[in-house]
Enzyme design. Structure first.
Site, PDB file in Angstrom:
ATOM      1  N   LYS A  51      -6.697  -5.806  -5.904  1.00  0.00           N
ATOM      2  CA  LYS A  51      -6.563  -7.190  -5.450  1.00  0.00           C
ATOM      3  C   LYS A  51      -7.679  -8.052  -6.042  1.00  0.00           C
ATOM      4  O   LYS A  51      -7.581  -8.470  -7.174  1.00  0.00           O
ATOM      5  CB  LYS A  51      -6.542  -7.223  -3.921  1.00  0.00           C
ATOM      6  CG  LYS A  51      -5.590  -6.192  -3.297  1.00  0.00           C
ATOM      7  CD  LYS A  51      -4.129  -6.472  -3.576  1.00  0.00           C
ATOM      8  CE  LYS A  51      -3.192  -5.320  -3.227  1.00  0.00           C
ATOM      9  NZ  LYS A  51      -3.278  -4.769  -1.889  1.00  0.00           N
ATOM     10  N   ARG A  56     -13.792  14.622 -15.699  1.00  0.00           N
ATOM     11  CA  ARG A  56     -13.417  14.326 -14.322  1.00  0.00           C
ATOM     12  C   ARG A  56     -14.567  13.721 -13.528  1.00  0.00           C
ATOM     13  O   ARG A  56     -14.354  13.106 -12.492  1.00  0.00           O
ATOM     14  CB  ARG A  56     -12.881  15.579 -13.631  1.00  0.00           C
ATOM     15  CG  ARG A  56     -11.590  15.307 -12.882  1.00  0.00           C
ATOM     16  CD  ARG A  56     -11.067  16.499 -12.102  1.00  0.00           C
ATOM     17  NE  ARG A  56     -10.745  17.651 -12.896  1.00  0.00           N
ATOM     18  CZ  ARG A  56     -11.474  18.773 -12.908  1.00  0.00           C
ATOM     19  NH1 ARG A  56     -12.562  18.882 -12.165  1.00  0.00           N
ATOM     20  NH2 ARG A  56     -11.102  19.791 -13.649  1.00  0.00           N
ATOM     21  N   ASP A  74     -10.741  -0.801   6.106  1.00  0.00           N
ATOM     22  CA  ASP A  74     -10.080  -1.322   4.911  1.00  0.00           C
ATOM     23  C   ASP A  74     -10.534  -2.777   4.793  1.00  0.00           C
ATOM     24  O   ASP A  74     -10.063  -3.643   5.527  1.00  0.00           O
ATOM     25  CB  ASP A  74      -8.564  -1.208   5.072  1.00  0.00           C
ATOM     26  CG  ASP A  74      -7.801  -1.767   3.871  1.00  0.00           C
ATOM     27  OD1 ASP A  74      -8.375  -2.556   3.109  1.00  0.00           O
ATOM     28  OD2 ASP A  74      -6.612  -1.404   3.730  1.00  0.00           O
ATOM     29  N   TYR A 103      -2.379  -2.108   7.416  1.00  0.00           N
ATOM     30  CA  TYR A 103      -1.478  -2.074   6.256  1.00  0.00           C
ATOM     31  C   TYR A 103      -0.436  -0.962   6.458  1.00  0.00           C
ATOM     32  O   TYR A 103      -0.789   0.165   6.827  1.00  0.00           O
ATOM     33  CB  TYR A 103      -2.381  -1.766   5.056  1.00  0.00           C
ATOM     34  CG  TYR A 103      -1.770  -1.714   3.706  1.00  0.00           C
ATOM     35  CD1 TYR A 103      -1.087  -2.798   3.171  1.00  0.00           C
ATOM     36  CD2 TYR A 103      -1.945  -0.584   2.905  1.00  0.00           C
ATOM     37  CE1 TYR A 103      -0.575  -2.747   1.887  1.00  0.00           C
ATOM     38  CE2 TYR A 103      -1.443  -0.530   1.623  1.00  0.00           C
ATOM     39  CZ  TYR A 103      -0.753  -1.611   1.120  1.00  0.00           C
ATOM     40  OH  TYR A 103      -0.262  -1.549  -0.158  1.00  0.00           O
TER      41      TYR A 103
END
Ligand SMILES: *Cc1c(COP(=O)(O)O)cnc(C)c1O
Length: 413
Positions: free
Chosen positions: A219, A68, A194, A122
């Site tokens: 993206k 992890r 963002d 967004y």
């Protein structure tokens, strides 16, 4: 980590060398033996003996411990992103961009806090304010992206953080982020951005005063529409808190996906240069067409936000929107359907072009859409995500779509 001592180099050089530490691309006998960090698939990490297990180092980056906490593939990607972000001390990886936004907001906010969110954020970020954050006792309020005074006036004693996005999704208004970050800092408000649109090569968010910068790696970094991931980068203090919160949430990304992201990253600068140039050519062409009322592209001279873009940005990308003059929703659907080279789908940053309808009216709280200054008949928008196809082919495609639009409009009349 090694700090940002390569920040004086050009962006193409920086994406080429980032994260390729010799201990992650080789063996002790052959450091740096391969070019790209290999995929380390591992849940279990092994200790040579009990003494090594008992002497296990503290919770720091770059130590084997358990799956992890990642392995060299994930460490290399996080390190690469840190080195590309001037002012960052570290980067946390998340399984998606939305997870990165949630991870950052759950790090900075506490029950009873108020979050100010830019009104062109967004939609899943807005939904987080109404849903997840609301359920955890955080109140979200929205403010006009283009009005720093409205932002200042919206700050109250309970305001803990602000979520910015620049330019905003769909409508592409640019905010004066350095000023907003400064106002936030003066009031003890933590700023989160963002920064998916420009990424660190186009907008150095931390250098412009923001505390935490978040990206959807899905993206531009991935760049090939085949993997999802997100990131949050910050200076030492917030990085430590982001990392602990992500550990508390059990956040981990797969090494296979991290390797895909590293592969995408190597060509990110050249892809962004190409898609920005093509997008600008298309935006210029669209601005000259009588069917088009508005081109929402801050890279376009004369477009809203262009002055701020020139002042604050070192690059752009292939994502922008336009709004038809008048018309109908059905005519817009017909126009989008007529495109051959644009897929219809909700993403961007890939090597292929995409088109989606833009209907932000129900997604605004502080500011109306269409803006009050516009002819209110001009409301049917399209968002284009420009890929690596040739500009001439895409312009021919748009010309075909406008011919269909004219016909669809005429048959309505
Ligand atoms: C796509 C996108 C996200 C979310 O990223 P995912 O990786 O799809 O979760 C966040 N912000 C913006 C601006 C986006 O376009």
């Amino acid at each position: 980590m090694n700090g940002n001592d390569d920040s004086n180099l050009g962006p193409g050089t920086r994406v080429t060398i980032a994260g390729r530490r010799s201990e992650w691309t080789g063996t002790p006998a052959h450091p740096g033996a391969v070019v790209s960090p290999p995929v380390w698939r591992a849940s279990t990490h092994l200790y040579p003996d009990m003494a090594a297990l008992r002497a296990h180092p503290a919770n720091e980056d770059g130590n084997f411990y358990y799956g992890r906490r990642g392995s060299p593939t994930q460490w290399a990607l996080a390190d690469a992103l840190t080195r590309l972000e001037p002012g960052a001390a570290g980067t946390v990886l998340y399984p998606s961009g939305v997870a990165a936004i949630a991870g950052a907001l759950l790090t900075v906010l506490r029950p009873g806090d108020v979050l100010l969110m830019i009104d062109n954020a967004y939609e899943p970020s807005r939904g987080m304010g109404r849903g997840l954050l609301h359920d955890f006792g955080v109140e979200t309020r929205w403010f006009d992206p283009t009005d720093p005074d409205a932002f200042r006036a919206a700050i109250c004693p309970r305001t803990r953080a602000v979520l910015l996005e620049n330019p905003g999704s769909l409508t592409m208004e640019l905010a004066d982020v350095p000023q907003l970050a400064q106002i936030a800092r003066e009031h003890g408000v933590i700023s989160v951005i963002d920064n998916t649109w420009a990424g660190p090569l186009g907008f150095a968010a931390l250098r412009h005063g923001v505390d935490i910068t978040v990206m959807s790696l899905t993206k531009h970094v991935g760049g090939h529409s085949d993997a999802m991931m997100g990131s949050a980068s910050a200076g030492a203090d917030w990085y430590r808190k982001l990392r602990l919160r992500a550990q508390g949430l059990g956040i981990v990304v797969s090494p296979d996906d991290a390797a895909l992201m590293l592969r995408g990253l190597r060509t990110m600068d050249i892809r962004l240069q190409r898609t920005s140039a093509t997008a600008l050519a298309l935006a210029q062409w669209l601005a000259a067409q009588p069917e088009i009322a508005h081109v929402l592209c801050p890279m376009l001279p004369g477009a809203p936000g262009h002055d701020l873009w020139r002042r604050d940005f070192t690059g752009g990308c292939g994502l922008f929107s336009f709004v038809f003059k008048g018309g109908t929703s059905a005519a817009r659907d017909a126009a989008v359907d007529a495109l051959h080279h644009f897929g219809i789908g909700y993403s961007w940053g890939g090597f292929e072009s995409l088109a989606t309808p833009v209907d932000p009216a129900p997604m605004r709280s502080a500011t109306p859409w269409p803006p009050a200054a516009w002819d209110q008949a001009d409301r049917f928008g399209v968002r284009l995500a420009i890929g690596l196809e040739d500009a001439a082919d895409l312009i021919a495609d748009l010309a075909r779509a406008l011919a269909v639009w004219r016909k669809a409009g005429a048959s309505q009349a």
